[in-house]
Design a protein around this motif. Sequence first.
Motif, PDB file in Angstrom:
ATOM      1  N   GLY A  20       0.818  -1.218   0.000  1.00  0.00           N
ATOM      2  CA  GLY A  20       0.000   0.000   0.000  1.00  0.00           C
ATOM      3  C   GLY A  20       0.846   1.259   0.000  1.00  0.00           C
ATOM      4  O   GLY A  20       0.564   2.223  -0.734  1.00  0.00           O
ATOM      5  N   ASN A  21       1.918   1.252   0.805  1.00  0.00           N
ATOM      6  CA  ASN A  21       2.819   2.410   0.834  1.00  0.00           C
ATOM      7  C   ASN A  21       3.470   2.645  -0.519  1.00  0.00           C
ATOM      8  O   ASN A  21       3.601   3.782  -0.981  1.00  0.00           O
ATOM      9  CB  ASN A  21       3.906   2.198   1.893  1.00  0.00           C
ATOM     10  CG  ASN A  21       3.383   2.345   3.300  1.00  0.00           C
ATOM     11  OD1 ASN A  21       2.347   2.962   3.513  1.00  0.00           O
ATOM     12  ND2 ASN A  21       4.084   1.777   4.267  1.00  0.00           N
ATOM     13  N   GLY A  22       3.879   1.531  -1.167  1.00  0.00           N
ATOM     14  CA  GLY A  22       4.498   1.646  -2.480  1.00  0.00           C
ATOM     15  C   GLY A  22       3.538   2.214  -3.513  1.00  0.00           C
ATOM     16  O   GLY A  22       3.909   3.065  -4.337  1.00  0.00           O
ATOM     17  N   LEU A  23       2.275   1.752  -3.465  1.00  0.00           N
ATOM     18  CA  LEU A  23       1.270   2.238  -4.413  1.00  0.00           C
ATOM     19  C   LEU A  23       0.962   3.719  -4.181  1.00  0.00           C
ATOM     20  O   LEU A  23       0.793   4.491  -5.137  1.00  0.00           O
ATOM     21  CB  LEU A  23      -0.009   1.404  -4.294  1.00  0.00           C
ATOM     22  CG  LEU A  23       0.094  -0.051  -4.791  1.00  0.00           C
ATOM     23  CD1 LEU A  23      -1.178  -0.815  -4.454  1.00  0.00           C
ATOM     24  CD2 LEU A  23       0.351  -0.084  -6.294  1.00  0.00           C
ATOM     25  N   VAL A  29       3.800  10.307  -7.144  1.00  0.00           N
ATOM     26  CA  VAL A  29       4.757  10.651  -8.196  1.00  0.00           C
ATOM     27  C   VAL A  29       4.035  10.895  -9.518  1.00  0.00           C
ATOM     28  O   VAL A  29       4.285  11.891 -10.223  1.00  0.00           O
ATOM     29  CB  VAL A  29       5.819   9.533  -8.346  1.00  0.00           C
ATOM     30  CG1 VAL A  29       6.668   9.771  -9.589  1.00  0.00           C
ATOM     31  CG2 VAL A  29       6.696   9.462  -7.112  1.00  0.00           C
ATOM     32  N   ILE A  30       3.104   9.989  -9.860  1.00  0.00           N
ATOM     33  CA  ILE A  30       2.359  10.129 -11.119  1.00  0.00           C
ATOM     34  C   ILE A  30       1.508  11.404 -11.105  1.00  0.00           C
ATOM     35  O   ILE A  30       1.459  12.156 -12.086  1.00  0.00           O
ATOM     36  CB  ILE A  30       1.482   8.879 -11.356  1.00  0.00           C
ATOM     37  CG1 ILE A  30       2.375   7.669 -11.624  1.00  0.00           C
ATOM     38  CG2 ILE A  30       0.518   9.105 -12.525  1.00  0.00           C
ATOM     39  CD1 ILE A  30       1.652   6.347 -11.618  1.00  0.00           C
ATOM     40  N   THR A  31       0.852  11.638  -9.984  1.00  0.00           N
ATOM     41  CA  THR A  31       0.036  12.856  -9.852  1.00  0.00           C
ATOM     42  C   THR A  31       0.897  14.110 -10.039  1.00  0.00           C
ATOM     43  O   THR A  31       0.516  15.058 -10.731  1.00  0.00           O
ATOM     44  CB  THR A  31      -0.651  12.901  -8.479  1.00  0.00           C
ATOM     45  OG1 THR A  31      -1.477  11.741  -8.334  1.00  0.00           O
ATOM     46  CG2 THR A  31      -1.505  14.151  -8.338  1.00  0.00           C
ATOM     47  N   GLY A  32       2.073  14.087  -9.432  1.00  0.00           N
ATOM     48  CA  GLY A  32       2.969  15.230  -9.562  1.00  0.00           C
ATOM     49  C   GLY A  32       3.429  15.455 -10.980  1.00  0.00           C
ATOM     50  O   GLY A  32       3.518  16.586 -11.452  1.00  0.00           O
ATOM     51  N   LEU A  33       3.727  14.342 -11.684  1.00  0.00           N
ATOM     52  CA  LEU A  33       4.203  14.458 -13.068  1.00  0.00           C
ATOM     53  C   LEU A  33       3.130  15.018 -13.994  1.00  0.00           C
ATOM     54  O   LEU A  33       3.421  15.803 -14.902  1.00  0.00           O
ATOM     55  CB  LEU A  33       4.668  13.081 -13.562  1.00  0.00           C
ATOM     56  CG  LEU A  33       5.980  12.558 -12.945  1.00  0.00           C
ATOM     57  CD1 LEU A  33       6.236  11.124 -13.398  1.00  0.00           C
ATOM     58  CD2 LEU A  33       7.164  13.448 -13.352  1.00  0.00           C
ATOM     59  N   PHE A  35       0.086  16.612 -13.023  1.00  0.00           N
ATOM     60  CA  PHE A  35      -0.658  17.797 -12.591  1.00  0.00           C
ATOM     61  C   PHE A  35       0.219  18.832 -11.890  1.00  0.00           C
ATOM     62  O   PHE A  35      -0.273  19.865 -11.449  1.00  0.00           O
ATOM     63  CB  PHE A  35      -1.803  17.380 -11.646  1.00  0.00           C
ATOM     64  CG  PHE A  35      -2.765  16.422 -12.279  1.00  0.00           C
ATOM     65  CD1 PHE A  35      -3.704  16.865 -13.210  1.00  0.00           C
ATOM     66  CD2 PHE A  35      -2.715  15.067 -11.964  1.00  0.00           C
ATOM     67  CE1 PHE A  35      -4.584  15.967 -13.793  1.00  0.00           C
ATOM     68  CE2 PHE A  35      -3.594  14.169 -12.553  1.00  0.00           C
ATOM     69  CZ  PHE A  35      -4.536  14.622 -13.478  1.00  0.00           C
ATOM     70  N   GLY A  36       1.501  18.551 -11.771  1.00  0.00           N
ATOM     71  CA  GLY A  36       2.378  19.496 -11.091  1.00  0.00           C
ATOM     72  C   GLY A  36       2.777  20.664 -11.974  1.00  0.00           C
ATOM     73  O   GLY A  36       2.412  20.750 -13.156  1.00  0.00           O
ATOM     74  N   THR A  37       3.570  21.553 -11.400  1.00  0.00           N
ATOM     75  CA  THR A  37       3.977  22.767 -12.123  1.00  0.00           C
ATOM     76  C   THR A  37       5.382  22.657 -12.691  1.00  0.00           C
ATOM     77  O   THR A  37       5.894  23.617 -13.279  1.00  0.00           O
ATOM     78  CB  THR A  37       3.924  23.967 -11.162  1.00  0.00           C
ATOM     79  OG1 THR A  37       4.813  23.720 -10.058  1.00  0.00           O
ATOM     80  CG2 THR A  37       2.506  24.198 -10.645  1.00  0.00           C
ATOM     81  N   ASN A  38       6.038  21.489 -12.498  1.00  0.00           N
ATOM     82  CA  ASN A  38       7.407  21.287 -12.978  1.00  0.00           C
ATOM     83  C   ASN A  38       8.367  22.337 -12.425  1.00  0.00           C
ATOM     84  O   ASN A  38       9.309  22.767 -13.091  1.00  0.00           O
ATOM     85  CB  ASN A  38       7.459  21.316 -14.513  1.00  0.00           C
ATOM     86  CG  ASN A  38       6.729  20.142 -15.123  1.00  0.00           C
ATOM     87  OD1 ASN A  38       6.769  19.036 -14.572  1.00  0.00           O
ATOM     88  ND2 ASN A  38       6.050  20.359 -16.235  1.00  0.00           N
ATOM     89  N   ALA A  39       8.128  22.763 -11.206  1.00  0.00           N
ATOM     90  CA  ALA A  39       9.003  23.740 -10.552  1.00  0.00           C
ATOM     91  C   ALA A  39       9.676  23.093  -9.350  1.00  0.00           C
ATOM     92  O   ALA A  39       9.186  22.115  -8.800  1.00  0.00           O
ATOM     93  CB  ALA A  39       8.180  24.951 -10.106  1.00  0.00           C
ATOM     94  N   TRP A  40      10.807  23.666  -8.954  1.00  0.00           N
ATOM     95  CA  TRP A  40      11.485  23.150  -7.770  1.00  0.00           C
ATOM     96  C   TRP A  40      10.607  23.380  -6.539  1.00  0.00           C
ATOM     97  O   TRP A  40       9.891  24.382  -6.475  1.00  0.00           O
ATOM     98  CB  TRP A  40      12.828  23.849  -7.569  1.00  0.00           C
ATOM     99  CG  TRP A  40      13.868  23.421  -8.551  1.00  0.00           C
ATOM    100  CD1 TRP A  40      14.305  24.104  -9.637  1.00  0.00           C
ATOM    101  CD2 TRP A  40      14.586  22.196  -8.533  1.00  0.00           C
ATOM    102  NE1 TRP A  40      15.250  23.387 -10.324  1.00  0.00           N
ATOM    103  CE2 TRP A  40      15.446  22.202  -9.662  1.00  0.00           C
ATOM    104  CE3 TRP A  40      14.589  21.080  -7.690  1.00  0.00           C
ATOM    105  CZ2 TRP A  40      16.298  21.145  -9.959  1.00  0.00           C
ATOM    106  CZ3 TRP A  40      15.441  20.029  -7.989  1.00  0.00           C
ATOM    107  CH2 TRP A  40      16.279  20.067  -9.114  1.00  0.00           C
TER     108      TRP A  40
END
Length: 269
Positions: A20-23, A29-33, A35-40
């Motif tokens: 569960g932790n791995g998922l 990570v997928i959400t960030g890639l 829907f993220g802003t690609n900023a530091w």
Amino acid sequence: VMHAIGHRASKHGHNLLFIGNGLLLAGFVITGLFFGTNAWPTWSPATAAASGAFPKEAFARGLFFIAFAFSGWNAATYAALLAVHNENMKGADQQSALAEMELEQDNLRAAWEWAIGQNQTELLHQMVDALCRFYDWRGRYLEGDQFCSTAVRQLARILESESLRLWAKLLGWQSKFNLLLGRTEIAGQLVDQGLKLLTGSLMNWVDTQAESAFLLRRQAQFCLMSGDRTRAREVASESLSLLETSGDEWGIAYTLDTLGQIAWNIGAY
């Protein structure tokens, strides 16, 4: 709660939580890639409470879960399980004990590795006989030899009486595995090394009766295989005397069997 229910629930619950932790991590990570802003990241530590005091309670609560994860409770659970299996292997539940150990062998080895890495000799003493007997009774002599050899190398860095007792016990088991593999000379060297450890200056005030009796029985088997039946009978008798003093019925039975083999070999029917 899972530990209290039983080792199977603990094992499967731990595995499910890990998955569960791995998922969850993969999901973040997928959400960030996508829907993220690609900023530091611009994260900074939270400011202190309005009172200016350090949030001790919240900090302590967080540390509790970290401490639990690294406290070795899992290793202690498996050490206790092996101690139970070791007793069951001496009675009518041998087959069920072996079957459970077969299922749990990866977790049992992981617990052993954790305990030896943390110098937890008390846990290791609870585990060693059951693990080695498992390799012996399953006919996995080469694996047993490798297991003992690795453990001995790791214990060589800890020079104190409890680790030396364990070291000697492992050498006795390794001697047995090598004898069963046909490496008679190596088996003799290993048992001699184990007996020498038990007579060192660090062991002057330590009770080593159990380990000495075990190694003497191993030495008797070596002498018998080497053709020295007289010496085999002497050391087996010495082992039997130690076992009778301690009241170890299982060890007495094994040593009487060894003496019976010696008597058969010399024609004392």
